[in-house]
Write a protein that holds these residues in place. Structure first.
Motif, PDB file in Angstrom:
ATOM      1  N   ASN A 495       0.825  -1.219   0.000  1.00 27.52           N
ATOM      2  CA  ASN A 495       0.000   0.000   0.000  1.00 27.52           C
ATOM      3  C   ASN A 495       0.854   1.262   0.000  1.00 27.52           C
ATOM      4  OD1 ASN A 495       0.975  -0.655   2.479  1.00 27.52           O
ATOM      5  ND2 ASN A 495      -0.782   0.110   3.623  1.00 27.52           N
ATOM      6  N   VAL A 496       1.616   1.438  -1.088  1.00 27.64           N
ATOM      7  CA  VAL A 496       2.488   2.616  -1.220  1.00 27.64           C
ATOM      8  C   VAL A 496       2.236   3.257  -2.587  1.00 27.64           C
ATOM      9  CG1 VAL A 496       4.307   1.728   0.318  1.00 27.64           C
ATOM     10  CG2 VAL A 496       4.387   1.183  -2.129  1.00 27.64           C
ATOM     11  N   VAL A 500       6.992   4.534  -5.388  1.00 27.94           N
ATOM     12  CA  VAL A 500       7.757   4.102  -4.207  1.00 27.94           C
ATOM     13  C   VAL A 500       7.945   2.575  -4.243  1.00 27.94           C
ATOM     14  CG1 VAL A 500       7.786   3.942  -1.684  1.00 27.94           C
ATOM     15  CG2 VAL A 500       7.034   6.068  -2.809  1.00 27.94           C
ATOM     16  N   ALA A 502       8.970  -0.439  -1.942  1.00 28.00           N
ATOM     17  CA  ALA A 502       9.008  -0.630  -0.487  1.00 28.00           C
ATOM     18  C   ALA A 502       9.022  -2.123  -0.171  1.00 28.00           C
ATOM     19  CB  ALA A 502       7.787   0.034   0.144  1.00 28.00           C
ATOM     20  N   LEU A 515      12.659   1.729   1.981  1.00 29.35           N
ATOM     21  CA  LEU A 515      11.737   2.548   1.175  1.00 29.35           C
ATOM     22  C   LEU A 515      12.537   3.417   0.221  1.00 29.35           C
ATOM     23  CD1 LEU A 515       9.602   3.869   4.182  1.00 29.35           C
ATOM     24  CD2 LEU A 515       8.907   2.047   2.626  1.00 29.35           C
ATOM     25  N   ASN A 517      11.910   6.259  -3.048  1.00 23.64           N
ATOM     26  CA  ASN A 517      11.051   7.018  -3.962  1.00 23.64           C
ATOM     27  C   ASN A 517      11.823   7.229  -5.268  1.00 23.64           C
ATOM     28  OD1 ASN A 517       9.407   8.765  -5.356  1.00 23.64           O
ATOM     29  ND2 ASN A 517       9.603  10.485  -3.929  1.00 23.64           N
ATOM     30  N   GLU A 523       6.519  12.039  -1.989  1.00 28.13           N
ATOM     31  CA  GLU A 523       5.496  11.010  -1.749  1.00 28.13           C
ATOM     32  C   GLU A 523       5.304  10.800  -0.252  1.00 28.13           C
ATOM     33  OE1 GLU A 523       3.666   9.884  -4.038  1.00 28.13           O
ATOM     34  OE2 GLU A 523       4.782   9.817  -5.928  1.00 28.13           O
ATOM     35  N   VAL A 525       4.297   8.222   2.710  1.00 33.56           N
ATOM     36  CA  VAL A 525       4.206   6.787   2.986  1.00 33.56           C
ATOM     37  C   VAL A 525       3.794   6.599   4.435  1.00 33.56           C
ATOM     38  CG1 VAL A 525       5.470   4.607   3.061  1.00 33.56           C
ATOM     39  CG2 VAL A 525       6.036   6.287   1.301  1.00 33.56           C
ATOM     40  N   THR A 526       2.796   5.743   4.629  1.00 36.47           N
ATOM     41  CA  THR A 526       2.426   5.368   5.999  1.00 36.47           C
ATOM     42  C   THR A 526       3.380   4.270   6.438  1.00 36.47           C
ATOM     43  OG1 THR A 526       0.138   5.825   5.451  1.00 36.47           O
ATOM     44  CG2 THR A 526       0.550   4.557   7.463  1.00 36.47           C
ATOM     45  N   ASN A 548       3.987   8.551   9.697  1.00 37.52           N
ATOM     46  CA  ASN A 548       4.005   9.037   8.317  1.00 37.52           C
ATOM     47  C   ASN A 548       5.406   9.505   7.932  1.00 37.52           C
ATOM     48  OD1 ASN A 548       2.466   9.653   5.899  1.00 37.52           O
ATOM     49  ND2 ASN A 548       3.068  11.765   6.314  1.00 37.52           N
TER      50      ASN A 548
END
Length: 561
Positions: A495-496, A500, A502, A515, A517, A523, A525-526, A548
């Motif tokens: 979920n990115v 990204v 990850a 991670l 980018n 961007e 990202v959580t 975050n």
């Protein structure tokens, strides 16, 4: 005997000796030049060096056309120099891997010369010769470097010899057991000298379709790519199995297969616990930027980071499913520079992006390979005429593009982007005219985008690309992270944002989160809850709150739980 996998801790550096360091001022790198920089490599965290071919060769394909498997080409030095290199590396706990090129030889090899001189010579059967009834070429297969795979034997009209690559690289006939034994003896001779193993060149071509039949053309030259009839053919297993038993297994050697196009179903045979090789290179995304790897003159593809991600994680999953390992690569001597290739916008082709790309591949399961100059962020050059290129493949692709109707300007643009010469420009040690590579004009023109991209400028700078590579190696050998980076499972984080990449490495209750980018926009990202402490980032201030993370363009970060 199964592999002990002693090699899984290694960090391997590829030296292209011709362009690494010239010590006798002839403009060509040499073996004493490699010895000169062993301490630099040791300091970089390198444990093993793979040398591109240094055998006696007329250099039509830069040493991948071998005239004598048991002699060093004089431009690189002598066998004494090679023995000195082995000793000097051993003193530093470093190993040497050589390039094994046994799909073909040079047309100057004694075996081929004897085969040409006498059609009744036993050496005829060391290669693939065909006499046709009508005098025409035996079939319509196209060589990888362009043109027919068949060249007529001088003075013997209607008799041809076969070559997958250039006409000066006649194919060895692996169907001949006597030839195979000669090859095994040669390999074992080097192993006895103390070589740790081999990068195995073009190995999926050993078996051909023995019907030698023409098939429908795939282009308007009336030819069809030899890959369809001469790569990964049924029956290759017997050759690879025998090769392993007769050579590699006897010495517990490390072997890295250059195995383009191995079907997923064959992976267990290649790199499973009892596979033919210790590992194969993960080339899955190496040619993402061209529409067709075999005919790259057709120009670029329109790839995205999302495509890159999908290919990368699929390949890793396939390898992991067979309990295999991969050789992880960003660059090699056959590829353009990653910074120029994977960062399309020149504005972002900086040290920051070089470190982001490094982060992306270095922490994947498998063994990281670093190609000379990658660790300082070297880039592609730009040449203005085709005459400035050396690479046989680039020149062939340029000519094919013109035949296809592309303008000279369009053809040159494609060749500049994809040429193998991009990686072969001399190593940049300092900022002098010839970059500390030589006092003499080099065999291939220097790169022309090299401001501050050199070892002398980068070593004292803690934020440089070279020091980032050092930090990654230190992390890999650090007791706190070693086991998870060597043996941890790979989990893609889904979920990115599309730009990204990850993933996490997991072992027991330990988790490392990576991670990157690879886009030109910031961007969000959580963060997974197990990613709290930053252990490495590519030196860009990042806004990290509890859950975050804001990732600026081309940034990377590594966190632990």
């Amino acid at each position: 005997m199964g592999h002990t996998r002693w090699w899984k801790d290694e960090v391997i550096y590829q030296v292209y000796p011709r362009s690494f360091q010239d010590t006798n001022d002839d403009g060509i790198g040499d073996l004493p030049g490699v010895i000169q920089h062993l301490d630099y490599l040791k300091n970089l965290g390198i444990t093993m060096i793979w040398l591109s071919p240094i055998y006696k060769s007329p250099m039509v394909d830069m040493g991948y056309d071998i005239a004598d498997y048991q002699a060093i080409d004089p431009q690189f030095g002598t066998m004494d120099d090679f023995d000195d290199l082995l000793d000097a590396a051993k003193q530093r706990n470093m190993k040497i891997v050589m390039d094994l090129v046994v799909n073909h030889t040079s047309d100057q090899h004694e075996w081929f010369q004897k085969a040409l001189a006498d059609k009744n010579s036993p050496y005829r059967d060391y290669y693939i010769f065909k006499k046709t009834v009508d005098g025409n070429v035996p079939n319509n297969w196209r060589a990888i470097f362009g043109g027919s795979t068949w060249t007529e034997v001088p003075g013997e009209p209607g008799t041809y010899y076969f070559h997958t690559f250039a006409p000066q690289q006649p194919e060895l006939n692996w169907e001949n057991p006597k030839l195979r034994q000669e090859i095994y003896q040669m390999i074992n001779w080097w192993m006895e000298k103390g070589v740790a193993g081999w990068r195995v060149d073009a190995i999926t071509h050993l078996k051909k379709d023995l019907d030698w039949a023409s098939i429908p053309a795939d282009a308007d030259d009336g030819l069809v790519s030899v890959v369809k009839k001469g790569q990964n053919r049924p029956g290759i297993d017997a050759f690879l199995d025998e090769l392993k038993c007769e050579t590699f297994d006897k010495y517990d050697a490390i072997t890295i297969g250059e195995a383009y196009g191995v079907p997923e179903s064959d992976l267990p045979n290649y790199i499973g616990p009892d596979g033919y090789f210790s590992m194969i290179f993960d080339f899955s995304y190496m040619n993402i930027e061209v529409a067709d790897v075999n005919e790259w003159y057709l120009g670029p593809s329109s790839w995205t980071t999302k495509d890159l991600k999908a290919i990368l994680f699929k390949s890793q999953a396939d390898i992991s499913a067979v309990d295999g390992r991969s050789g992880n690569v960003l660059e090699n001597h056959d590829q353009p520079r990653a910074l120029s290739k994977l960062v399309p916008n020149a504005k972002y082709q900086t040290g920051t992006a070089a470190k982001a790309l490094a982060t992306m591949y270095y922490f994947l399961p498998g063994v990281p390979f670093i190609y000379q100059g990658q660790e300082i962020g070297m880039k592609n050059f730009e040449r203005h005429t085709i005459q400035e290129f050396n690479d046989v493949s680039s020149i062939n692709n340029y000519e094919m593009a013109l035949k296809k109707g592309y303008s000279e300007k369009e053809a040159l643009k494609t060749v500049n982007a994809k040429s193998r010469d991009n990686a072969r420009t001399p190593m940049q040690w300092d900022s002098t005219k010839y970059a500390g590579f030589s006092k003499h004009e080099p065999w291939l023109e220097m790169g022309n985008d090299r401001s501050c991209i050199n070892v002398v400028d980068e070593l004292p700078d803690s934020h440089s690309v070279v020091n980032f590579y050092k930090q990654m190696a230190e992390m890999r050998s650090d007791d706190r992270y070693h086991d998870i980076l060597i043996d941890g499972a790979l989990v893609e984080l889904q979920n990115v944002p599309d730009d990204v990449i990850a993933y996490q490495r997991k072992l027991g209750n330990q988790i490392i989160t990576v991670l990157i980018n690879l886009g030109t926009h910031e961007e969000n990202v959580t963060l997974p809850e197990m990613a709290r402490r930053v252990i490495l980032n590519n030196n860009v201030p990042m806004n990290l709150t509890d859950s975050n993370l804001v990732l600026p363009p081309y940034t990377s970060i590594v966190l632990v739980s």
